[in-house]
Scaffold this motif. Structure first.
Motif, PDB file in Angstrom:
ATOM      1  N   LEU A 258       0.827  -1.207   0.000  1.00 30.14           N
ATOM      2  CA  LEU A 258       0.000   0.000   0.000  1.00 30.14           C
ATOM      3  C   LEU A 258       0.860   1.255   0.000  1.00 30.14           C
ATOM      4  CD1 LEU A 258      -2.736   1.340   0.063  1.00 30.14           C
ATOM      5  CD2 LEU A 258      -2.749   1.120   2.556  1.00 30.14           C
ATOM      6  N   ALA A 259       1.915   1.272   0.815  1.00 29.17           N
ATOM      7  CA  ALA A 259       2.801   2.439   0.851  1.00 29.17           C
ATOM      8  C   ALA A 259       3.509   2.615  -0.489  1.00 29.17           C
ATOM      9  CB  ALA A 259       3.820   2.295   1.977  1.00 29.17           C
TER      10      ALA A 259
ATOM     11  N   LYS B  83       1.072   4.109  -2.920  1.00 33.40           N
ATOM     12  CA  LYS B  83       0.885   5.537  -2.669  1.00 33.40           C
ATOM     13  C   LYS B  83       2.072   6.340  -3.189  1.00 33.40           C
ATOM     14  CE  LYS B  83      -2.124   5.076   1.397  1.00 33.40           C
ATOM     15  NZ  LYS B  83      -2.250   5.298   2.858  1.00 33.40           N
TER      16      LYS B  83
ATOM     17  N   LYS C 235       1.822   6.484  -6.891  1.00 34.23           N
ATOM     18  CA  LYS C 235       0.780   7.440  -7.279  1.00 34.23           C
ATOM     19  C   LYS C 235       1.336   8.863  -7.276  1.00 34.23           C
ATOM     20  CE  LYS C 235      -3.647   9.431  -5.890  1.00 34.23           C
ATOM     21  NZ  LYS C 235      -4.669   9.539  -4.808  1.00 34.23           N
TER      22      LYS C 235
ATOM     23  N   THR D 270       0.598  -4.570  -5.496  1.00 28.69           N
ATOM     24  CA  THR D 270       0.928  -3.167  -5.754  1.00 28.69           C
ATOM     25  C   THR D 270       0.274  -2.634  -7.023  1.00 28.69           C
ATOM     26  OG1 THR D 270       3.048  -3.493  -4.635  1.00 28.69           O
ATOM     27  CG2 THR D 270       2.807  -1.516  -5.981  1.00 28.69           C
TER      28      THR D 270
ATOM     29  N   LEU E 151      -2.351   0.418  -7.034  1.00 22.69           N
ATOM     30  CA  LEU E 151      -2.045   1.644  -7.768  1.00 22.69           C
ATOM     31  C   LEU E 151      -3.177   1.996  -8.731  1.00 22.69           C
ATOM     32  CD1 LEU E 151      -0.120   3.934  -8.529  1.00 22.69           C
ATOM     33  CD2 LEU E 151       0.994   2.365 -10.127  1.00 22.69           C
TER      34      LEU E 151
ATOM     35  N   LEU F 235      -6.007   3.451  -6.683  1.00 19.97           N
ATOM     36  CA  LEU F 235      -5.723   4.800  -6.191  1.00 19.97           C
ATOM     37  C   LEU F 235      -5.821   5.840  -7.303  1.00 19.97           C
ATOM     38  CD1 LEU F 235      -2.673   4.054  -3.838  1.00 19.97           C
ATOM     39  CD2 LEU F 235      -4.981   4.704  -3.127  1.00 19.97           C
TER      40      LEU F 235
ATOM     41  N   VAL G 190       4.488  10.703   1.554  1.00 17.34           N
ATOM     42  CA  VAL G 190       4.068   9.335   1.836  1.00 17.34           C
ATOM     43  C   VAL G 190       4.778   8.842   3.096  1.00 17.34           C
ATOM     44  CG1 VAL G 190       4.047   6.944   1.014  1.00 17.34           C
ATOM     45  CG2 VAL G 190       3.618   8.814  -0.580  1.00 17.34           C
TER      46      VAL G 190
END
Length: 249
Positions: A95-96, A99, A102, A127, A131, A134, A209
């Motif tokens: 998730l990180a 982000k 993104k 991932t 992505l 997001l 982030v």
């Protein structure tokens, strides 16, 4: 057209993984590291699209420690035009990373993101999908064939029942599978040229982030050794063993 290719630094696939004695994780001391094999396929596919005249620029991006620059230099040696490193010493989670990608996509505005379907260290396979969610972009996962047009891309996917082809409007996310292509080796002249190609280093604060892990690893253990097989005299003995010992019948 601009293509963004995320790459990850992982333990080389030829290395035999060992677990630390205290069970706190995998032993990385003096271990050979290299680019994630699925990401190599993604770089190769981007290069082929550029060589076919369908892309003008390829940007490689990685999230990880300073040593991840070596992985980015490999992508540059293969043929990428420039690279970006989001430098962090934290253990990165899908998730990180999504982000962070993104944020990079917001700065670079690529038409297409091509990335490996999963990394061979954690095998998360998350991932690319995160992505796409997001960004609100279409996604073609497990790609075995990519056909790019001016404003769309056709992706042939490997699914349980065979092959499925989806057509995505650009911009889009593609995650690569093993049978998409065979990555090239970087030549010595290109390796030397890669040292002069631009590589921009960013910090987590610059892209906004937080890479603080959300998961806690309680323990790590090596899988149990596989026991030796046994020979049986006939089918009846086999059935008995499957019932009494294996418990599968």
């Amino acid at each position: 057209m601009k293509i963004l290719v995320p790459v990850k630094r992982v333990v080389d696939y030829n290395v035999t993984i060992t677990v630390k004695e205290d069970g706190s994780g995998v032993n990385l001391a003096n271990v050979k590291m290299s680019m994630n094999p699925f990401d190599e396929i993604a770089v190769e596919e981007a290069l082929r699209l550029k060589e076919a005249g369908k892309a003008e620029e390829i940007v490689a991006v990685s999230i990880g420690p300073d040593k991840a620059q070596e992985t980015l230099r490999t992508a540059l040696a293969m043929g990428a035009d420039r690279a970006i490193l989001v430098k962090t010493d934290e253990t990165t989670e899908p998730l990180a990373v999504a982000k962070a990608l993104k944020a990079v996509v917001g700065e670079e505005n690529p038409n297409l993101v091509i990335m490996g379907k999963q990394a061979i260290d954690d095998d998360c396979n998350q991932t690319g999908q995160m992505l796409a969610a997001l960004l609100g972009w279409g996604q073609g996962t497990f790609a075995s064939k990519v056909e790019l047009d001016a404003d769309s891309v056709a992706v042939t996917r490997e699914v349980d029942g065979g092959l499925e082809t989806v057509k995505l409007a650009l911009p889009a996310i593609i995650t690569t599978d093993l049978r998409l292509n065979e990555p090239r080796y970087a030549s010595l002249p290109n390796i030397m040229k890669a040292k002069k190609k631009p590589l921009d280093v960013k910090t987590p604060d610059e892209i906004g982030v937080d890479f603080t892990p959300r998961l806690e690893v309680l323990s790590t253990a090596a899988p149990a050794k596989r026991e030796a097989g046994v020979k049986v005299a006939d089918v009846g003995e086999l059935v008995d063993k499957l019932k009494a010992e294996a418990g599968v019948l």
